[in-house]
Design a protein around this motif. Structure first.
Motif, PDB file in Angstrom:
ATOM      1  N   ASP A   1       2.629   6.257  -2.060  1.00 51.12           N
ATOM      2  CA  ASP A   1       3.740   6.955  -2.704  1.00 51.12           C
ATOM      3  C   ASP A   1       3.413   7.295  -4.159  1.00 51.12           C
ATOM      4  O   ASP A   1       3.772   8.376  -4.631  1.00 51.12           O
ATOM      5  N   ALA A   2       2.722   6.394  -4.852  1.00 47.19           N
ATOM      6  CA  ALA A   2       2.353   6.646  -6.255  1.00 47.19           C
ATOM      7  C   ALA A   2       1.454   7.871  -6.375  1.00 47.19           C
ATOM      8  O   ALA A   2       1.526   8.599  -7.368  1.00 47.19           O
ATOM      9  N   MET A   3       0.628   8.122  -5.365  1.00 49.96           N
ATOM     10  CA  MET A   3      -0.270   9.281  -5.374  1.00 49.96           C
ATOM     11  C   MET A   3       0.386  10.525  -4.775  1.00 49.96           C
ATOM     12  O   MET A   3      -0.238  11.575  -4.728  1.00 49.96           O
TER      13      MET A   3
ATOM     14  N   TYR B   1       0.830  -1.209   0.000  1.00 50.73           N
ATOM     15  CA  TYR B   1       0.000   0.000   0.000  1.00 50.73           C
ATOM     16  C   TYR B   1       0.865   1.259   0.000  1.00 50.73           C
ATOM     17  O   TYR B   1       0.556   2.233  -0.683  1.00 50.73           O
ATOM     18  N   ARG B   2       1.953   1.213   0.761  1.00 51.18           N
ATOM     19  CA  ARG B   2       2.839   2.383   0.819  1.00 51.18           C
ATOM     20  C   ARG B   2       3.448   2.666  -0.555  1.00 51.18           C
ATOM     21  O   ARG B   2       3.368   3.777  -1.065  1.00 51.18           O
ATOM     22  N   GLN B   3       4.046   1.645  -1.141  1.00 53.94           N
ATOM     23  CA  GLN B   3       4.777   1.834  -2.392  1.00 53.94           C
ATOM     24  C   GLN B   3       3.866   2.066  -3.602  1.00 53.94           C
ATOM     25  O   GLN B   3       4.075   3.010  -4.362  1.00 53.94           O
ATOM     26  N   LEU B   4       2.886   1.204  -3.796  1.00 44.92           N
ATOM     27  CA  LEU B   4       2.105   1.227  -5.043  1.00 44.92           C
ATOM     28  C   LEU B   4       0.903   2.165  -5.006  1.00 44.92           C
ATOM     29  O   LEU B   4       0.322   2.434  -6.064  1.00 44.92           O
TER      30      LEU B   4
ATOM     31  N   GLY C   1      -3.785  11.640 -14.961  1.00 47.44           N
ATOM     32  CA  GLY C   1      -3.584  10.527 -14.047  1.00 47.44           C
ATOM     33  C   GLY C   1      -2.252  10.530 -13.320  1.00 47.44           C
ATOM     34  O   GLY C   1      -2.015   9.681 -12.465  1.00 47.44           O
ATOM     35  N   VAL C   2      -1.389  11.478 -13.632  1.00 45.79           N
ATOM     36  CA  VAL C   2      -0.072  11.553 -12.994  1.00 45.79           C
ATOM     37  C   VAL C   2      -0.082  12.717 -12.004  1.00 45.79           C
ATOM     38  O   VAL C   2      -0.242  13.875 -12.393  1.00 45.79           O
ATOM     39  N   VAL C   3       0.077  12.401 -10.738  1.00 43.52           N
ATOM     40  CA  VAL C   3       0.106  13.436  -9.710  1.00 43.52           C
ATOM     41  C   VAL C   3       1.508  14.033  -9.696  1.00 43.52           C
ATOM     42  O   VAL C   3       2.464  13.390  -9.271  1.00 43.52           O
ATOM     43  N   GLY C   4       1.603  15.240 -10.223  1.00 41.92           N
ATOM     44  CA  GLY C   4       2.881  15.933 -10.318  1.00 41.92           C
ATOM     45  C   GLY C   4       2.750  17.347  -9.776  1.00 41.92           C
ATOM     46  O   GLY C   4       1.793  17.662  -9.049  1.00 41.92           O
ATOM     47  N   PRO C   5       3.677  18.234 -10.152  1.00 40.61           N
ATOM     48  CA  PRO C   5       3.699  19.589  -9.600  1.00 40.61           C
ATOM     49  C   PRO C   5       2.417  20.390  -9.830  1.00 40.61           C
ATOM     50  O   PRO C   5       1.987  21.129  -8.940  1.00 40.61           O
ATOM     51  N   VAL C   6       1.804  20.251 -10.994  1.00 42.88           N
ATOM     52  CA  VAL C   6       0.577  21.007 -11.272  1.00 42.88           C
ATOM     53  C   VAL C   6      -0.547  20.543 -10.348  1.00 42.88           C
ATOM     54  O   VAL C   6      -1.249  21.353  -9.736  1.00 42.88           O
ATOM     55  N   THR C   7      -0.709  19.242 -10.231  1.00 44.67           N
ATOM     56  CA  THR C   7      -1.755  18.690  -9.362  1.00 44.67           C
ATOM     57  C   THR C   7      -1.495  19.065  -7.904  1.00 44.67           C
ATOM     58  O   THR C   7      -2.419  19.494  -7.192  1.00 44.67           O
ATOM     59  N   LEU C   8      -0.258  18.913  -7.462  1.00 42.27           N
ATOM     60  CA  LEU C   8       0.072  19.230  -6.071  1.00 42.27           C
ATOM     61  C   LEU C   8      -0.125  20.714  -5.770  1.00 42.27           C
ATOM     62  O   LEU C   8      -0.639  21.069  -4.705  1.00 42.27           O
TER      63      LEU C   8
ATOM     64  N   GLY D   1      -7.646   1.996  -8.384  1.00 50.38           N
ATOM     65  CA  GLY D   1      -6.378   2.105  -9.100  1.00 50.38           C
ATOM     66  C   GLY D   1      -5.812   3.507  -9.068  1.00 50.38           C
ATOM     67  O   GLY D   1      -6.563   4.488  -9.105  1.00 50.38           O
ATOM     68  N   PRO D   2      -4.481   3.621  -8.996  1.00 49.00           N
ATOM     69  CA  PRO D   2      -3.836   4.938  -8.912  1.00 49.00           C
ATOM     70  C   PRO D   2      -4.090   5.839 -10.123  1.00 49.00           C
ATOM     71  O   PRO D   2      -4.268   7.046  -9.944  1.00 49.00           O
ATOM     72  N   THR D   3      -4.117   5.294 -11.317  1.00 48.73           N
ATOM     73  CA  THR D   3      -4.323   6.159 -12.490  1.00 48.73           C
ATOM     74  C   THR D   3      -5.713   6.785 -12.452  1.00 48.73           C
ATOM     75  O   THR D   3      -5.859   7.993 -12.646  1.00 48.73           O
TER      76      THR D   3
END
Length: 182
Positions: free
Chosen positions: A73-75, A67-70, A114-121, A96-98
Motif C-alpha cells: 500500500d505504501a508503494m 507487507y500489505r500495509q507498510l 521517494g513518495v509514489v504519488g500522481p506524477v510517479t503513477l 525499504g519503501p523510500t
C-alpha cells in the motif's frame, strides 16, 4: 468457482518464497527477522517496541498484513502496471519503501523524492514497463553490490532480484499473440 488471487496475493507469495522463517544472522544489519519482517518493522506495525521473541512468534498471516500495509500500500502498487508492481514491492521489502520509491522514480525519469504519488503513477502508466523493470533491476543490483554486506549475502540477493525480474517481465508482457484461434 474460486476467485483468482489478487495481484498483492501473488506478489506476496513470490516475496515469501525468498524470505524464510526466523533468522538472526550476525552480519545482517536488520537483526532478527521472520518472513523478512525485522524487529524494527514489527515494532512500527505494532506501534510499540518489539522483542526478538515477538519476531520469533510472528505468524505468516501477520507478516502478510504487514507487507500489505507498510510495503504494498505504501508503494501504491495496486496502481502500478502489472509486473512493475511486483518489482517495486519486492524492492521495497528488501531495501525499504523510500529507497524503492526513489529508485522507481529514477527508472521512470521523474523527480526522485521517494513518495509514489500522481506524477510517479502517471509516468508508470506511460512507461515501457518491461524496460522500466530492467532499469529497476539494474539499479537495484548496483545498489546492493555497493553494500558492505554484499560478500555475505550477494549471491542470494542476486538470485532473488533476477527471479523477481523474470516474474515481473512475465506479468508485464502481453500473452503471446502466436496462438491462433480456429
Amino acid at each position: 468457482m474460486t476467485a483468482s488471487p489478487s495481484r498483492f496475493e501473488e506478489a506476496v507469495q513470490h516475496v515469501l518464497r525468498h524470505e524464510g522463517g526466523f533468522v538472526q544472522h550476525p552480519r545482517d544489519p536488520g537483526g532478527a527477522t521472520k518472513f523478512g519482517i525485522t524487529r524494527e518493522t514489527l515494532a512500527r506495525a505494532k506501534k510499540r517496541p518489539a522483542s526478538i521473541n515477538d519476531v520469533r512468534r510472528l505468524s505468516r498471516k501477520e507478516a502478510i498484513a504487514i507487507y500489505r500495509q507498510l510495503y504494498w500500500d505504501a508503494m501504491r502498487a495496486d496502481e502500478l502496471p502489472p509486473g512493475l508492481d511486483l518489482a517495486t514491492f519486492d524492492l521495497a521489502v528488501n531495501s525499504g519503501p523510500t529507497r524503492a520509491g526513489k529508485m522507481l522514480q529514477a527508472a521512470l525519469g521523474v523527480e526522485a523524492d521517494g513518495v509514489v504519488g500522481p506524477v510517479t503513477l502517471g509516468a508508470a502508466r506511460r512507461a515501457d514497463v518491461p524496460e522500466t523493470i530492467r532499469r529497476l533491476t539494474k539499479a537495484r543490483l548496483g545498489f546492493l553490490g555497493r553494500l558492505a554486506t554484499w560478500p555475505v549475502f550477494g549471491l542470494g540477493w542476486r538470485r532473488r532480484v533476477l527471479a523477481v525480474e523474470q516474474q515481473a517481465l512475465r506479468l508485464a508482457l502481453p500473452p503471446s499473440s502466436s496462438s491462433r484461434t480456429v
